[in-house]
Design a protein around this motif. Structure first.
Motif, PDB file in Angstrom:
ATOM      1  N   PRO A  53      13.219   7.096  22.094  1.00  0.00           N
ATOM      2  CA  PRO A  53      14.715   6.621  22.647  1.00  0.00           C
ATOM      3  C   PRO A  53      15.544   7.654  22.291  1.00  0.00           C
ATOM      4  N   LEU A  54      15.693   9.257  21.956  1.00  0.00           N
ATOM      5  CA  LEU A  54      15.028  10.853  22.042  1.00  0.00           C
ATOM      6  C   LEU A  54      13.993  10.899  21.569  1.00  0.00           C
ATOM      7  N   LEU A  55      14.837  13.225  21.807  1.00  0.00           N
ATOM      8  CA  LEU A  55      13.574  13.200  22.025  1.00  0.00           C
ATOM      9  C   LEU A  55      12.692  13.149  20.757  1.00  0.00           C
ATOM     10  N   TRP A  56      11.417  13.297  20.196  1.00  0.00           N
ATOM     11  CA  TRP A  56      10.672  13.632  19.226  1.00  0.00           C
ATOM     12  C   TRP A  56       9.930  14.165  19.163  1.00  0.00           C
ATOM     13  N   CYS A  57       8.823  14.518  17.810  1.00  0.00           N
ATOM     14  CA  CYS A  57       7.776  14.398  18.524  1.00  0.00           C
ATOM     15  C   CYS A  57       6.793  14.577  16.679  1.00  0.00           C
ATOM     16  N   ALA A  58       5.653  14.318  16.394  1.00  0.00           N
ATOM     17  CA  ALA A  58       4.669  14.067  15.414  1.00  0.00           C
ATOM     18  C   ALA A  58       3.326  14.112  15.196  1.00  0.00           C
ATOM     19  N   LEU A  59       3.262  14.107  14.598  1.00  0.00           N
ATOM     20  CA  LEU A  59       1.674  14.038  14.357  1.00  0.00           C
ATOM     21  C   LEU A  59       0.480  13.508  14.803  1.00  0.00           C
ATOM     22  N   ALA A  60       1.113  11.603  14.902  1.00  0.00           N
ATOM     23  CA  ALA A  60       0.064  11.355  15.058  1.00  0.00           C
ATOM     24  C   ALA A  60       0.284   9.321  15.428  1.00  0.00           C
ATOM     25  N   PRO A  61       0.159   8.901  16.173  1.00  0.00           N
ATOM     26  CA  PRO A  61       0.055   7.667  15.783  1.00  0.00           C
ATOM     27  C   PRO A  61       0.718   6.989  14.501  1.00  0.00           C
ATOM     28  N   TYR A  62       1.643   6.354  13.712  1.00  0.00           N
ATOM     29  CA  TYR A  62       1.259   5.244  12.684  1.00  0.00           C
ATOM     30  C   TYR A  62       0.275   4.023  12.623  1.00  0.00           C
ATOM     31  N   SER A  63      -0.598   4.329  12.565  1.00  0.00           N
ATOM     32  CA  SER A  63      -1.747   3.194  12.587  1.00  0.00           C
ATOM     33  C   SER A  63      -2.970   3.751  11.279  1.00  0.00           C
ATOM     34  N   GLY A  64      -4.011   3.450  11.241  1.00  0.00           N
ATOM     35  CA  GLY A  64      -5.607   3.365  10.897  1.00  0.00           C
ATOM     36  C   GLY A  64      -5.448   3.965   9.356  1.00  0.00           C
ATOM     37  N   VAL A  65      -5.878   5.424   9.296  1.00  0.00           N
ATOM     38  CA  VAL A  65      -6.112   6.236   8.186  1.00  0.00           C
ATOM     39  C   VAL A  65      -5.018   6.722   7.541  1.00  0.00           C
ATOM     40  N   LEU A  66      -4.623   7.492   8.463  1.00  0.00           N
ATOM     41  CA  LEU A  66      -3.046   8.002   8.276  1.00  0.00           C
ATOM     42  C   LEU A  66      -1.579   6.885   8.269  1.00  0.00           C
ATOM     43  N   ARG A  67      -2.035   5.649   8.655  1.00  0.00           N
ATOM     44  CA  ARG A  67      -0.669   4.760   7.850  1.00  0.00           C
ATOM     45  C   ARG A  67      -1.067   4.497   6.298  1.00  0.00           C
ATOM     46  N   ALA A  68      -2.038   4.263   6.270  1.00  0.00           N
ATOM     47  CA  ALA A  68      -2.871   3.735   4.484  1.00  0.00           C
ATOM     48  C   ALA A  68      -1.847   5.312   3.916  1.00  0.00           C
ATOM     49  N   LEU A  69      -2.728   6.040   4.112  1.00  0.00           N
ATOM     50  CA  LEU A  69      -2.256   7.513   3.836  1.00  0.00           C
ATOM     51  C   LEU A  69      -0.577   7.762   2.905  1.00  0.00           C
ATOM     52  N   LEU A  70       0.241   7.430   4.045  1.00  0.00           N
ATOM     53  CA  LEU A  70       1.683   7.944   4.007  1.00  0.00           C
ATOM     54  C   LEU A  70       2.184   6.454   3.533  1.00  0.00           C
ATOM     55  N   LEU A  71       1.763   5.369   3.167  1.00  0.00           N
ATOM     56  CA  LEU A  71       1.853   4.245   2.569  1.00  0.00           C
ATOM     57  C   LEU A  71       2.012   4.014   0.654  1.00  0.00           C
ATOM     58  N   ARG A  72       0.332   5.142   1.170  1.00  0.00           N
ATOM     59  CA  ARG A  72       0.758   5.750  -0.940  1.00  0.00           C
ATOM     60  C   ARG A  72       1.402   6.635  -0.751  1.00  0.00           C
ATOM     61  N   GLN A  73       1.601   7.095  -0.057  1.00  0.00           N
ATOM     62  CA  GLN A  73       2.112   8.584  -0.492  1.00  0.00           C
ATOM     63  C   GLN A  73       3.663   8.264  -1.027  1.00  0.00           C
ATOM     64  N   ARG A  74       4.123   7.726  -0.175  1.00  0.00           N
ATOM     65  CA  ARG A  74       5.434   6.179  -0.520  1.00  0.00           C
ATOM     66  C   ARG A  74       6.231   6.525  -2.048  1.00  0.00           C
ATOM     67  N   PRO A  75       5.605   5.341  -2.858  1.00  0.00           N
ATOM     68  CA  PRO A  75       5.572   5.650  -3.949  1.00  0.00           C
ATOM     69  C   PRO A  75       5.558   7.307  -5.144  1.00  0.00           C
ATOM     70  N   THR A  76       4.250   7.183  -4.521  1.00  0.00           N
ATOM     71  CA  THR A  76       3.872   8.771  -5.794  1.00  0.00           C
ATOM     72  C   THR A  76       3.379   9.602  -4.456  1.00  0.00           C
ATOM     73  N   PRO A  77       4.497  10.667  -4.481  1.00  0.00           N
ATOM     74  CA  PRO A  77       4.096  11.956  -3.059  1.00  0.00           C
ATOM     75  C   PRO A  77       3.186  12.681  -3.401  1.00  0.00           C
ATOM     76  N   ASP A  78       2.049  13.649  -3.007  1.00  0.00           N
ATOM     77  CA  ASP A  78       1.300  14.638  -3.398  1.00  0.00           C
ATOM     78  C   ASP A  78       2.156  16.181  -2.228  1.00  0.00           C
ATOM     79  N   PRO A  79       3.362  16.704  -3.177  1.00  0.00           N
ATOM     80  CA  PRO A  79       3.970  17.716  -2.125  1.00  0.00           C
ATOM     81  C   PRO A  79       2.458  18.963  -1.304  1.00  0.00           C
ATOM     82  N   ALA A  80       1.561  19.241  -2.082  1.00  0.00           N
ATOM     83  CA  ALA A  80       0.409  19.776  -1.970  1.00  0.00           C
ATOM     84  C   ALA A  80      -0.070  19.298  -0.010  1.00  0.00           C
ATOM     85  N   LEU A  81      -0.543  17.677  -0.760  1.00  0.00           N
ATOM     86  CA  LEU A  81      -1.286  16.864   1.156  1.00  0.00           C
ATOM     87  C   LEU A  81       0.606  17.001   2.246  1.00  0.00           C
TER      88      LEU A  81
END
Length: 218
Positions: A53-81
Motif C-alpha cells: 500500500p506504499l513504496l517498499w523494499c524487502a530482502l525476501a518473503p516472510y516464510s521458511g528459514v527466514l521467518r524462523a530466523l527472524l522469530l528467533r531474533q526478536r527476543p534475543t537479537p544478534d547485532p552481527a546477524l
C-alpha cells in the motif's frame, strides 16, 4: 597428546561460527553466514520491491528459514546477524536511501520489538554515514493491540491515530524511509507514514527485512 589438545582448543577459539546456525563452518566473504544457511535463506538477488500500500523494499518473503530466523531474533537479537542482513538490504536500495533519514517503527511497550531500531542503525552503518537515523521523529501516542491475529480492517482501526511525529525542521527536510522488520498488510507503515507526512516529512516508503506473501493468511 598435548599438541593435539592445543590444536583442538585453538580450533574452538578461532573457528568461524555462522550467525544463523551457530555451527563452525566456512563463512561466506559477504556476510557472517555459512554457505549452507545462505542457500537455505534463498534471498532473491536485488530483494523484493513493490508500491502497495506504499513504496517498499524487502530482502525476501516472510516464510521458511527466514521467518524462523527472524522469530528467533526478536527476543534475543544478534547485532552481527542483523548487520549482515542490513548490508544485503542496503545493496538492494542504496541509491534510494542515500542522504535519507531512516525512522524505525517504534513499539508502544518499553520492552518492545528491538529489530526495527537495530535494522535502522545497521542500515546507517552500511551506508557509511550517507543515511541518518531519525528515531526521535516518531513515537506511539497510545497502546495498541498485537497485530498478529487481526485481519486487515481491524489492523487499520487498531492503528488509527496511534503515532505522533515531531514537526519537520529545516535540518530534517530530506527523504525519509520507515524501517521495520516485517511488512505484512502495511497498516502499521501507513499509519506511521500518515503521522510523519502530517508533520511535514517527505516519507518515501518502507524498508523491511521481509514481506509477508500476499497469499498468506493475515
Amino acid at each position: 597428546m598435548w599438541s593435539t589438545l592445543w590444536r583442538q582448543s585453538l580450533d574452538l577459539i578461532s573457528a568461524a561460527r555462522c550467525r544463523a546456525c551457530g555451527d563452525a563452518c566456512e563463512i561466506s566473504s559477504s556476510a557472517p553466514l555459512c554457505v549452507q544457511c545462505l542457500k537455505q535463506l534463498a534471498l532473491p538477488e536485488g530483494g523484493l520491491q513493490g508500491d502497495q500500500p506504499l513504496l517498499w523494499c524487502a530482502l525476501a518473503p516472510y516464510s521458511g528459514v527466514l521467518r524462523a530466523l527472524l522469530l528467533r531474533q526478536r527476543p534475543t537479537p544478534d547485532p552481527a546477524l542483523i548487520g549482515a542482513l542490513a548490508a544485503r538490504l542496503h545493496s538492494c536500495c542504496a541509491s534510494a536511501v542515500q542522504g535519507a533519514l531512516l525512522v524505525p517503527v517504534p513499539s508502544w511497550k518499553r520492552a518492545g520489538n528491538p529489530l526495527p531500531l537495530l535494522l535502522a542503525q545497521a542500515l546507517v552503518a552500511a551506508s557509511s554515514g550517507q543515511a541518518r537515523l531519525g528515531c526521535q521523529l516518531l513515537r506511539r501516542s497510545r497502546p495498541t493491540l498485537g497485530q498478529h491475529h487481526l485481519g486487515r480492517q481491524l489492523r487499520v482501526s487498531n492503528l488509527h491515530n496511534a503515532f505522533l511525529a515531531q514537526p519537520c525542521r529545516e535540518s530534517q527536510d530530506r527523504a525519509l524511509w520507515l524501517v521495520d522488520d516485517i511488512l505484512t498488510t502495511g497498516s502499521t507503515a501507513c499509519a506511521a507514514a500518515e503521522a510523519l507526512q502530517s508533520a511535514g516529512h517527505a516519507v518515501q516508503g518502507m524498508l523491511a527485512l521481509a514481506r509477508t506473501p500476499a497469499a498468506s493468511p493475515l
